[in-house]
Design a protein around this motif. Structure first.
Motif, short mmCIF file in Angstrom:
data_model
loop_
_atom_site.label_atom_id
_atom_site.label_comp_id
_atom_site.label_asym_id
_atom_site.label_seq_id
_atom_site.Cartn_x
_atom_site.Cartn_y
_atom_site.Cartn_z
N ASP A 115 -22.48 9.48 58.75
CA ASP A 115 -21.21 10.01 58.23
C ASP A 115 -20.18 8.93 57.91
N ALA A 116 -20.58 7.69 57.94
CA ALA A 116 -19.63 6.60 57.75
C ALA A 116 -19.23 6.46 56.28
N ARG A 117 -18.01 5.96 56.09
CA ARG A 117 -17.54 5.61 54.74
C ARG A 117 -18.23 4.32 54.35
N LEU A 118 -18.82 4.30 53.14
CA LEU A 118 -19.53 3.12 52.65
C LEU A 118 -18.70 2.44 51.57
N TRP A 119 -18.63 1.11 51.63
CA TRP A 119 -17.80 0.37 50.69
C TRP A 119 -18.37 -1.02 50.46
N ALA A 120 -17.82 -1.68 49.45
CA ALA A 120 -18.22 -3.06 49.12
C ALA A 120 -17.03 -3.78 48.51
N GLU A 121 -17.05 -5.09 48.58
CA GLU A 121 -16.07 -5.92 47.89
C GLU A 121 -16.83 -6.81 46.91
N ILE A 122 -16.35 -6.83 45.67
CA ILE A 122 -17.05 -7.53 44.60
C ILE A 122 -16.05 -8.34 43.80
N LYS A 123 -16.43 -9.55 43.44
CA LYS A 123 -15.58 -10.36 42.57
C LYS A 123 -15.51 -9.71 41.19
N PRO A 124 -14.34 -9.71 40.57
CA PRO A 124 -14.19 -9.06 39.25
C PRO A 124 -15.17 -9.59 38.20
N GLU A 125 -15.48 -10.87 38.25
CA GLU A 125 -16.36 -11.46 37.24
C GLU A 125 -17.84 -11.19 37.49
N ASN A 126 -18.17 -10.58 38.64
CA ASN A 126 -19.57 -10.28 38.97
C ASN A 126 -19.96 -8.94 38.33
N THR A 127 -20.11 -8.96 37.04
CA THR A 127 -20.40 -7.74 36.27
C THR A 127 -21.69 -7.06 36.72
N ALA A 128 -22.72 -7.84 37.01
CA ALA A 128 -24.00 -7.25 37.42
C ALA A 128 -23.86 -6.43 38.70
N SER A 129 -23.16 -6.97 39.69
CA SER A 129 -22.97 -6.22 40.94
C SER A 129 -22.08 -5.00 40.73
N ARG A 130 -21.05 -5.17 39.94
CA ARG A 130 -20.17 -4.03 39.68
C ARG A 130 -20.97 -2.88 39.05
N LYS A 131 -21.78 -3.19 38.05
CA LYS A 131 -22.59 -2.17 37.39
C LYS A 131 -23.60 -1.55 38.35
N ALA A 132 -24.22 -2.37 39.18
CA ALA A 132 -25.21 -1.86 40.13
C ALA A 132 -24.58 -0.88 41.12
N PHE A 133 -23.43 -1.25 41.67
CA PHE A 133 -22.76 -0.36 42.62
C PHE A 133 -22.26 0.91 41.92
N GLU A 134 -21.70 0.76 40.73
CA GLU A 134 -21.22 1.93 39.99
C GLU A 134 -22.36 2.88 39.65
N ALA A 135 -23.53 2.36 39.33
CA ALA A 135 -24.70 3.20 39.03
C ALA A 135 -25.13 4.03 40.23
N CYS A 136 -24.73 3.60 41.42
CA CYS A 136 -25.11 4.30 42.66
C CYS A 136 -23.99 5.16 43.22
N GLY A 137 -22.94 5.38 42.44
CA GLY A 137 -21.87 6.27 42.87
C GLY A 137 -20.67 5.61 43.50
N PHE A 138 -20.60 4.29 43.49
CA PHE A 138 -19.43 3.59 44.00
C PHE A 138 -18.39 3.52 42.88
N GLU A 139 -17.13 3.68 43.27
CA GLU A 139 -16.03 3.56 42.32
C GLU A 139 -15.04 2.53 42.84
N GLN A 140 -14.44 1.79 41.89
CA GLN A 140 -13.40 0.85 42.28
C GLN A 140 -12.19 1.63 42.76
#
Length: 154
Positions: A115-140
């Protein structure tokens, strides 16, 4: 037909030390890390010992077809939230594994902390990671200095 790669996760061991250190010190990995400094063998060995003994951290090697292709991890913070980390091995880049690793990390984190809240921190220029996390339901959800805060919303 689903052509998305499939990975299997297994907990890291001391035998993974060489791969983990090589991936951590890869120039692209370093440029996308919070701490971009190279890690020495001694620093890495101390980190690995701490991680293997830490009940609040789970780290897995991702394999595809018997090949180590990256690592995922989940770190439980004092507030009970879980921070997700993903690294695609340099030799496995370009195979569309980022979102696969994020999804696998989320699944494993849910096993350990349902039941934990899941989160990540990503550098703005790391487009690949941002897209990967967004594809899995993460939002900035916020900007945290030089990092963007992402949270699993679905």
């Amino acid at each position: 037909m689903n052509d998305r790669p499939t990975v299997t996760l297994r907990p890291i061991t001391f035998e993974d030390s060489e791969d983990l250190l090589a991936w951590r010190n890869d120039p692209l990995t370093r440029s996308n890390s919070r701490n971009g400094n190279a890690v020495t063998q001694q620093e890495h060995a101390a980190w690995l010992s701490r991680v293997l003994d830490d009940p609040n951290r789970q780290v897995w090697i991702a394999t595809e077809g018997g090949e180590n292709v990256g690592t995922t991890s989940a770190l439980r913070h004092e507030d009970g939230s879980i921070e997700i980390f993903v690294t695609v091995a340099p030799e496995a880049r370009g195979r569309r594994l980022g979102a696969v690793l994020v999804s696998a990390a989320v699944d494993e984190a849910r096993v350990h902390w349902p039941d934990a809240r899941l989160w990540a921190e990503i550098k703005p220029e790391n487009t690949a990671s941002r897209k990967a996390f967004e594809a899995c339901g993460f939002e900035q959800v916020e900007e945290r200095g030089a990092l963007l805060g992402y949270e699993l919303t679905r």
